[in-house]
Design a protein around this motif. Sequence first.
Motif, PDB file in Angstrom:
ATOM      1  N   LYS A   8      40.232  41.480  33.706  1.00  0.00           N
ATOM      2  CA  LYS A   8      41.294  40.710  33.046  1.00  0.00           C
ATOM      3  C   LYS A   8      41.348  41.035  31.560  1.00  0.00           C
ATOM      4  O   LYS A   8      42.427  41.053  30.956  1.00  0.00           O
ATOM      5  CB  LYS A   8      41.068  39.219  33.271  1.00  0.00           C
TER       6      LYS A   8
ATOM      7  N   LEU B 248      43.326  44.082  31.045  1.00  0.00           N
ATOM      8  CA  LEU B 248      44.751  43.842  31.282  1.00  0.00           C
ATOM      9  C   LEU B 248      45.468  43.313  30.044  1.00  0.00           C
ATOM     10  O   LEU B 248      46.683  43.462  29.929  1.00  0.00           O
ATOM     11  CB  LEU B 248      44.932  42.877  32.449  1.00  0.00           C
TER      12      LEU B 248
ATOM     13  N   GLU C 184      48.953  45.231  29.946  1.00  0.00           N
ATOM     14  CA  GLU C 184      50.206  44.528  30.246  1.00  0.00           C
ATOM     15  C   GLU C 184      51.310  44.799  29.224  1.00  0.00           C
ATOM     16  O   GLU C 184      52.462  45.023  29.621  1.00  0.00           O
ATOM     17  CB  GLU C 184      49.939  43.031  30.394  1.00  0.00           C
TER      18      GLU C 184
ATOM     19  N   GLU D 157      46.243  36.988  45.496  1.00  0.00           N
ATOM     20  CA  GLU D 157      46.285  37.155  44.040  1.00  0.00           C
ATOM     21  C   GLU D 157      46.538  38.618  43.669  1.00  0.00           C
ATOM     22  O   GLU D 157      47.326  38.913  42.763  1.00  0.00           O
ATOM     23  CB  GLU D 157      44.973  36.676  43.414  1.00  0.00           C
ATOM     24  N   SER D 158      45.895  39.547  44.376  1.00  0.00           N
ATOM     25  CA  SER D 158      46.137  40.971  44.123  1.00  0.00           C
ATOM     26  C   SER D 158      47.611  41.312  44.318  1.00  0.00           C
ATOM     27  O   SER D 158      48.202  42.064  43.534  1.00  0.00           O
ATOM     28  CB  SER D 158      45.284  41.835  45.063  1.00  0.00           C
TER      29      SER D 158
ATOM     30  N   GLU E  51      50.119  39.275  44.028  1.00  0.00           N
ATOM     31  CA  GLU E  51      50.888  38.674  42.933  1.00  0.00           C
ATOM     32  C   GLU E  51      50.861  39.568  41.696  1.00  0.00           C
ATOM     33  O   GLU E  51      51.887  39.741  41.017  1.00  0.00           O
ATOM     34  CB  GLU E  51      50.326  37.291  42.609  1.00  0.00           C
ATOM     35  N   TYR E  52      49.714  40.131  41.402  1.00  0.00           N
ATOM     36  CA  TYR E  52      49.617  41.055  40.265  1.00  0.00           C
ATOM     37  C   TYR E  52      50.465  42.303  40.516  1.00  0.00           C
ATOM     38  O   TYR E  52      51.167  42.781  39.619  1.00  0.00           O
ATOM     39  CB  TYR E  52      48.165  41.456  40.020  1.00  0.00           C
TER      40      TYR E  52
ATOM     41  N   ARG F 281      54.056  41.423  39.959  1.00  0.00           N
ATOM     42  CA  ARG F 281      54.312  41.185  38.525  1.00  0.00           C
ATOM     43  C   ARG F 281      54.461  42.499  37.769  1.00  0.00           C
ATOM     44  O   ARG F 281      55.266  42.612  36.845  1.00  0.00           O
ATOM     45  CB  ARG F 281      53.149  40.367  37.941  1.00  0.00           C
ATOM     46  N   TYR F 282      53.682  43.507  38.162  1.00  0.00           N
ATOM     47  CA  TYR F 282      53.682  44.783  37.455  1.00  0.00           C
ATOM     48  C   TYR F 282      54.670  45.791  38.030  1.00  0.00           C
ATOM     49  O   TYR F 282      54.736  46.928  37.560  1.00  0.00           O
ATOM     50  CB  TYR F 282      52.278  45.391  37.480  1.00  0.00           C
TER      51      TYR F 282
END
Length: 316
Positions: free
Chosen positions: A46, A49, A53, A102-103, A105-106, A109-110
């Motif tokens: 994190k 990131l 990001e 969760e993976s 979702e990331y 998002r990306y």
Amino acid sequence: MQHIDKGIYSFSTCWNIRKHDVGEDMIREIADLGFRRVELNYNVTKEMLTTIEPMIERGEIGISSVHNTFPHDPDPDYGTDSILLGFEDEVKRKRAIELLVESAEYAQRYGGEAVVVHPGEVPFPEDISKDLGKIYNEEGPDSLKYRSKWAELMERREALSSGYVEKIIASLDEVCNRTAAKGLDVRFGIETRSRPQQIPTLAEAKTIITALKGAPVGIWYDTGHAIMMDRLGLYDSVGEMQGLMDDIVGVHIHETLGLSDHWCPYVHSKDMNFYDAYLPMIRRAQVKVYELKSACKAEEIHESHDLLMKKLGVTE
């Protein structure tokens, strides 16, 4: 010096993650090779990131995929070599499901297209794959010692694998239901693995995918791992793939030297023909990712990519 644009091909952070503490520096080094897209692997933290990001938001780099468990989870129960989605312990299995969601979702998002998934394994009291590898290298796969150890592996694997496969199917079904409810548009690729006790074999992959027909689940064909499993005797990495060609989500592109993986195709093996058998899988894959080890030098990566493009008939 910026090298020629590698187009749709992506590059995994496994290549240089151990030499960088700052995510932005890691991504810039990959971008300098000419890659516009990266796969963020399971060791990306994190903290990393926080600097990656902004690069994604500015359009400086694209994300093709993330590798579960993402971001990095230090708990070995949810590491790359564990039972993961096949846990009989419901608390652990539910946690593995949450981490995979969760993976996803990331990835969404990306702007990523897929999540690479290690489904699980048949647990052994000792590291039998290490023992097998040692015997393979010292005495060869035709030796009595190797055949005896292999029979030991397969007896336990065949006795227990179906139960773990059923748990994996149930877990992936729940993951897909949850990600659909969240409106996520990413696919899950169950990866061919590097140890023979790990799930899936190609037959197990077909069982899982068929059971989840209609769900965004397919196979992530790691070419180097499949080559190793072929050499060890687990499955036919080319012949058995024919029934899975319509199910390929993505590929990890790398070659093996014996049982050592993550080398540049053609360049390190010096064999200009062997890897050709895996070109149809690369052509078919939605997501194409180089997954190379840190020992691969920039000039070797460029040479390997050029050779691969010529083999595929791609002009740049």
